[in-house]
Design a protein around this motif. Structure first.
Motif, PDB file in Angstrom:
ATOM      1  N   GLY A  73       0.659  -1.130  -0.055  1.00 25.56           N
ATOM      2  CA  GLY A  73      -0.403  -0.071  -0.093  1.00 25.56           C
ATOM      3  C   GLY A  73       0.789   0.967   0.132  1.00 25.56           C
ATOM      4  N   ILE A  74       1.790   1.370   0.256  1.00 24.08           N
ATOM      5  CA  ILE A  74       2.684   2.165   0.018  1.00 24.08           C
ATOM      6  C   ILE A  74       2.674   3.178  -1.621  1.00 24.08           C
ATOM      7  CG2 ILE A  74       5.478   2.936   0.186  1.00 24.08           C
ATOM      8  CD1 ILE A  74       5.474   0.759   2.205  1.00 24.08           C
ATOM      9  N   ALA A  75       2.363   4.491  -1.633  1.00 24.35           N
ATOM     10  CA  ALA A  75       2.213   4.677  -2.826  1.00 24.35           C
ATOM     11  C   ALA A  75       3.047   5.573  -3.486  1.00 24.35           C
ATOM     12  CB  ALA A  75       0.638   5.444  -3.362  1.00 24.35           C
ATOM     13  N   THR A  76       4.328   6.125  -3.148  1.00 25.18           N
ATOM     14  CA  THR A  76       5.654   7.089  -3.571  1.00 25.18           C
ATOM     15  C   THR A  76       5.903   6.253  -4.836  1.00 25.18           C
ATOM     16  OG1 THR A  76       6.173   6.514  -0.951  1.00 25.18           O
ATOM     17  CG2 THR A  76       8.145   7.572  -2.541  1.00 25.18           C
ATOM     18  N   PRO A  77       6.057   8.037  -5.845  1.00 28.44           N
ATOM     19  CA  PRO A  77       6.105   7.721  -7.019  1.00 28.44           C
ATOM     20  C   PRO A  77       7.360   7.305  -7.175  1.00 28.44           C
ATOM     21  CG  PRO A  77       5.408   9.615  -5.927  1.00 28.44           C
ATOM     22  CD  PRO A  77       5.232   9.498  -5.039  1.00 28.44           C
ATOM     23  N   VAL A  78       7.584   6.231  -7.891  1.00 26.66           N
ATOM     24  CA  VAL A  78       8.261   5.424  -8.901  1.00 26.66           C
ATOM     25  C   VAL A  78       8.992   6.037 -10.074  1.00 26.66           C
ATOM     26  CG1 VAL A  78       9.532   3.218  -9.056  1.00 26.66           C
ATOM     27  CG2 VAL A  78       8.297   3.782  -6.975  1.00 26.66           C
ATOM     28  N   HIS A 167       2.530   1.957   8.541  1.00 26.70           N
ATOM     29  CA  HIS A 167       2.471   0.396   8.418  1.00 26.70           C
ATOM     30  C   HIS A 167       2.539  -0.256   8.605  1.00 26.70           C
ATOM     31  CE1 HIS A 167       5.383   3.769   8.058  1.00 26.70           C
ATOM     32  NE2 HIS A 167       6.331   3.444   7.434  1.00 26.70           N
ATOM     33  N   ALA A 168       1.102  -0.929   9.025  1.00 24.94           N
ATOM     34  CA  ALA A 168       0.284  -1.770   9.477  1.00 24.94           C
ATOM     35  C   ALA A 168       0.550  -3.236   8.807  1.00 24.94           C
ATOM     36  CB  ALA A 168      -1.429  -1.980   9.776  1.00 24.94           C
ATOM     37  N   GLY A 218      13.783 -10.283  18.719  1.00 28.25           N
ATOM     38  CA  GLY A 218      15.417  -9.901  17.615  1.00 28.25           C
ATOM     39  C   GLY A 218      15.113  -8.645  16.529  1.00 28.25           C
ATOM     40  N   ALA A 219      13.821  -8.543  15.772  1.00 31.67           N
ATOM     41  CA  ALA A 219      13.631  -7.705  14.705  1.00 31.67           C
ATOM     42  C   ALA A 219      12.455  -6.176  15.387  1.00 31.67           C
ATOM     43  CB  ALA A 219      12.686  -7.778  13.489  1.00 31.67           C
ATOM     44  N   GLY A 220      11.791  -6.243  16.103  1.00 30.60           N
ATOM     45  CA  GLY A 220      10.739  -4.994  16.002  1.00 30.60           C
ATOM     46  C   GLY A 220       9.692  -5.207  16.253  1.00 30.60           C
ATOM     47  N   TYR A 221       8.904  -4.922  16.517  1.00 28.14           N
ATOM     48  CA  TYR A 221       7.767  -4.738  16.674  1.00 28.14           C
ATOM     49  C   TYR A 221       6.285  -4.351  15.611  1.00 28.14           C
ATOM     50  CZ  TYR A 221       9.726  -2.998  20.336  1.00 28.14           C
ATOM     51  OH  TYR A 221      10.290  -2.864  21.821  1.00 28.14           O
ATOM     52  N   ARG A 222       4.843  -5.409  15.298  1.00 26.01           N
ATOM     53  CA  ARG A 222       4.221  -5.521  14.147  1.00 26.01           C
ATOM     54  C   ARG A 222       2.723  -4.881  15.218  1.00 26.01           C
ATOM     55  NH1 ARG A 222       1.115  -8.772  12.353  1.00 26.01           N
ATOM     56  NH2 ARG A 222       0.772  -8.728   9.842  1.00 26.01           N
ATOM     57  N   LEU A 223       2.082  -4.301  14.296  1.00 27.35           N
ATOM     58  CA  LEU A 223       1.171  -3.697  14.985  1.00 27.35           C
ATOM     59  C   LEU A 223      -0.063  -4.596  13.154  1.00 27.35           C
ATOM     60  CD1 LEU A 223      -1.103  -2.305  15.940  1.00 27.35           C
ATOM     61  CD2 LEU A 223      -1.592  -0.401  14.239  1.00 27.35           C
TER      62      LEU A 223
END
Length: 227
Positions: A73-78, A167-168, A218-223
């Motif tokens: 869902g990341i829509a940053t122009p490429v 960043h779900a 060992g990695a981080g967090y996730r929602l």
């Protein structure tokens, strides 16, 4: 054209240096990732106005990188850069989610013109209401609810939840949170992230059968909602 924050994902050091130097006089901030996997992590974990992506990258090629971003869902122009100039190659890049395509070698003025066109075209507007399962965050009113019940949050807790909800489903690291939520570009050697995560988890998950805020060891967090 306004100044842009650009992530250049390019494995050739000389090309990266030339592009960064060429775009700097226009006021653009260009940061470089030298391989596909690093580029994916930075593209997904930070806010950019534009991604300039080489097609042929070590670790993860440009097509796979952009497909992964779009699926998230990341829509940053490429803007793709490539030595592959066949029509089929260009079409493949656009179908993967790229917005424009420039074949090497190219002139810097053409790159600048294509960047300006992408900016004029504009990225889709960010959602004003973020949802994960029955958790909602209204970015206009800064109200947070779960199952319709309001959840009072302190300002930093709100910013943390906003970042996690944007960043779900993705694993975000402690470093990413320090940089994006606290604006620390160094490790202050504190437990500020852990303590805020603990308080936020208590507020959004307590009393609910389904826990949304998870620690990934060992990695981080996730929602996310794993159901």
């Amino acid at each position: 054209m306004t100044s842009l924050r650009i992530l250049l994902i390019e494995d050739d050091p000389r090309t990266a240096r030339l592009l960064a130097a060429g775009l700097a006089p226009e006021g653009h901030l260009v940061e470089v990732a030298a391989d596909g996997r690093t580029g994916l992590l930075r593209a997904a974990g930070e806010n950019w106005d534009l991604l300039i992506v080489d097609r042929m990258l070590p670790g993860l090629d440009g097509l796979g990188l952009v497909r992964t971003l779009r699926a998230a869902g990341i829509a940053t122009p490429v803007l793709f850069l490539t030595a592959l100039g066949d029509v089929d190659e260009r079409v493949e890049g656009l179908r993967a989610g790229g917005d424009d395509y420039l074949v090497k070698p190219f002139a810097l003025p053409e790159l600048s013109a294509r960047m300006a066109a992408l900016v004029r075209r504009g990225a889709p507007k960010a959602a004003t209401v973020l949802r994960v399962a029955d958790l909602e965050l209204d970015r206009m009113t800064r109200q947070v609810t779960r199952a319709g019940e309001p959840i009072p949050l302190k300002p930093r807790e709100y910013e943390l939840l906003d970042y996690l909800m944007r960043h779900a489903g993705q694993v975000v690291t402690r470093t990413m949170l320090l940089e994006e939520v606290w604006n620390f570009h160094f490790d202050p050697r504190t437990t500020v992230v852990e303590s805020h995560i603990s308080r936020l988890r208590a507020k959004i998950d307590r009393g609910h059968s389904k826990e949304l805020l998870q620690t990934v060891r060992g990695a981080g967090y996730r929602l996310g909602d794993d159901s």
